[in-house]
Design a protein around this motif. Structure first.
Motif, PDB file in Angstrom:
ATOM      1  N   UNK A   1      -3.774   1.845   0.553  1.00 22.60           N
ATOM      2  CA  UNK A   1      -2.979   3.057   0.344  1.00 22.60           C
ATOM      3  C   UNK A   1      -3.325   4.179   1.315  1.00 22.60           C
ATOM      4  N   UNK A   2      -4.558   4.234   1.748  1.00 18.86           N
ATOM      5  CA  UNK A   2      -5.061   5.360   2.526  1.00 18.86           C
ATOM      6  C   UNK A   2      -4.204   5.727   3.736  1.00 18.86           C
TER       7      UNK A   2
ATOM      8  N   UNK B   1       1.374  11.026   5.077  1.00 18.47           N
ATOM      9  CA  UNK B   1       2.832  11.106   5.164  1.00 18.47           C
ATOM     10  C   UNK B   1       3.450  11.490   3.828  1.00 18.47           C
ATOM     11  N   UNK B   2       3.014  10.845   2.749  1.00 24.77           N
ATOM     12  CA  UNK B   2       3.557  11.164   1.429  1.00 24.77           C
ATOM     13  C   UNK B   2       3.223  12.597   1.026  1.00 24.77           C
TER      14      UNK B   2
ATOM     15  N   UNK C   1       0.819  -1.207   0.000  1.00 27.63           N
ATOM     16  CA  UNK C   1       0.000   0.000   0.000  1.00 27.63           C
ATOM     17  C   UNK C   1       0.853   1.257   0.000  1.00 27.63           C
ATOM     18  N   UNK C   2       1.915   1.250   0.817  1.00 25.53           N
ATOM     19  CA  UNK C   2       2.824   2.392   0.871  1.00 25.53           C
ATOM     20  C   UNK C   2       3.529   2.585  -0.467  1.00 25.53           C
TER      21      UNK C   2
ATOM     22  N   UNK D   1      -6.673 -10.142  -2.468  1.00 21.05           N
ATOM     23  CA  UNK D   1      -7.918  -9.935  -1.745  1.00 21.05           C
ATOM     24  C   UNK D   1      -7.978  -8.679  -0.906  1.00 21.05           C
ATOM     25  N   UNK D   2      -7.216  -7.655  -1.288  1.00 25.02           N
ATOM     26  CA  UNK D   2      -7.199  -6.396  -0.544  1.00 25.02           C
ATOM     27  C   UNK D   2      -7.692  -5.270  -1.429  1.00 25.02           C
ATOM     28  N   UNK D   3      -8.529  -4.405  -0.883  1.00 23.29           N
ATOM     29  CA  UNK D   3      -8.966  -3.229  -1.626  1.00 23.29           C
ATOM     30  C   UNK D   3      -7.797  -2.247  -1.730  1.00 23.29           C
ATOM     31  N   UNK D   4      -7.304  -1.957  -2.933  1.00 17.13           N
ATOM     32  CA  UNK D   4      -6.106  -1.120  -3.078  1.00 17.13           C
ATOM     33  C   UNK D   4      -6.211   0.250  -2.410  1.00 17.13           C
TER      34      UNK D   4
END
Length: 248
Positions: free
Chosen positions: A101-102, A107-108, A43-44, A94-97
């Motif tokens: 990321x949220x 931080x970014x 995600x990061x 099986x992860x909602x992208x």
């Protein structure tokens, strides 16, 4: 995700395969803590690639020539393709992208706000030096991941050849006006500090990542290794500065 660390400058992440590093995703992901850590990591990375795409597209406006503008557009396109690979992998496991990321958006976005370049050269230094610090960190972590995840992470961090573009442009600018070197060296040092600060913030706020890094999940680093890791990252930064003709 950015101008990537070239092989000559990359930290040594070639440790002998550990127990998790010798497994594939299907086996390693049975551990829910490990799975959570990998989802955080991907995600990061995914949001980092998306943010890099947006930033390079914006920086293209500062380009002095159409050729330079086209080069940045090409880089931005590469970043977006990296984002798509990470997004698709998150969905595949099986992860909602967007949910993955949220947690890393703040931080970014904070890093990019605090390090907005004021001109073309600062943008090149940020892409080459600043983003490569993050690449070094992810390469270090990748050595501890399962084979499938490690392969993906290293693929999206792979050098696309754009680093030489930044080095050529920055060195030419310094040759034309040596005073530029001092300003860009200060800028690069600021980038180093901000990048490390944001990395530490992200890790501290994500339990799965921090637990993996200090050895609680899979094959994490012990505290002594964490220190050595950041030493290697700093040394790689010094080499990149030298390649640009700047003092670290």
């Amino acid at each position: 995700m950015r101008f990537m660390t070239t092989p000559d400058n990359a930290p040594d992440a070639s440790a002998e395969p550990t127990s998790v590093a010798a497994q594939d995703w299907a086996k390693a992901s049975v551990d829910p803590q490990y799975r959570a850590a990998v989802v955080d990591l991907l995600g990061a990375l995914a949001y980092g690639e998306l943010a890099a795409f947006e930033r390079l597209a914006e920086d293209a406006k500062l380009a002095p020539t159409l050729t330079d503008k086209a080069e940045l557009a090409k880089m931005a396109s590469a970043e977006f393709h990296h984002f798509e690979r990470l997004r698709d992998r998150l969905a595949e496991i099986g992860t909602e992208p967007t949910e993955a990321m949220e947690p890393f958006v703040a931080a970014y976005d904070s890093f990019h706000r605090q390090t907005a370049p004021s001109d073309w050269l600062e943008g090149l230094v940020k892409a080459y030096v600043g983003d490569s610090i993050a690449s070094d960190f992810y390469r270090e972590v990748a050595s501890r991941l399962d084979a499938d995840t490690r392969g993906l992470v290293l693929a999206v961090l792979d050098d696309t050849g754009h680093a030489s573009f930044a080095v050529e442009k920055v060195r030419a600018a310094i040759d034309a006006d040596p005073r530029v070197g001092g300003r860009l060296a200060l800028w690069a040092r600021r980038l180093m500090g901000e990048a490390l600060s944001q990395s530490q913030r992200v890790v501290a706020e994500r339990d799965a990542l921090s637990t993996m890094l200090v050895g609680g999940v899979a094959d994490g680093f012990d505290l002594a290794e964490v220190g050595k890791m950041f030493t290697r990252i700093t040394e790689a930064h010094t080499k990149r500065m030298a390649a640009l003709g700047l003092a670290a």
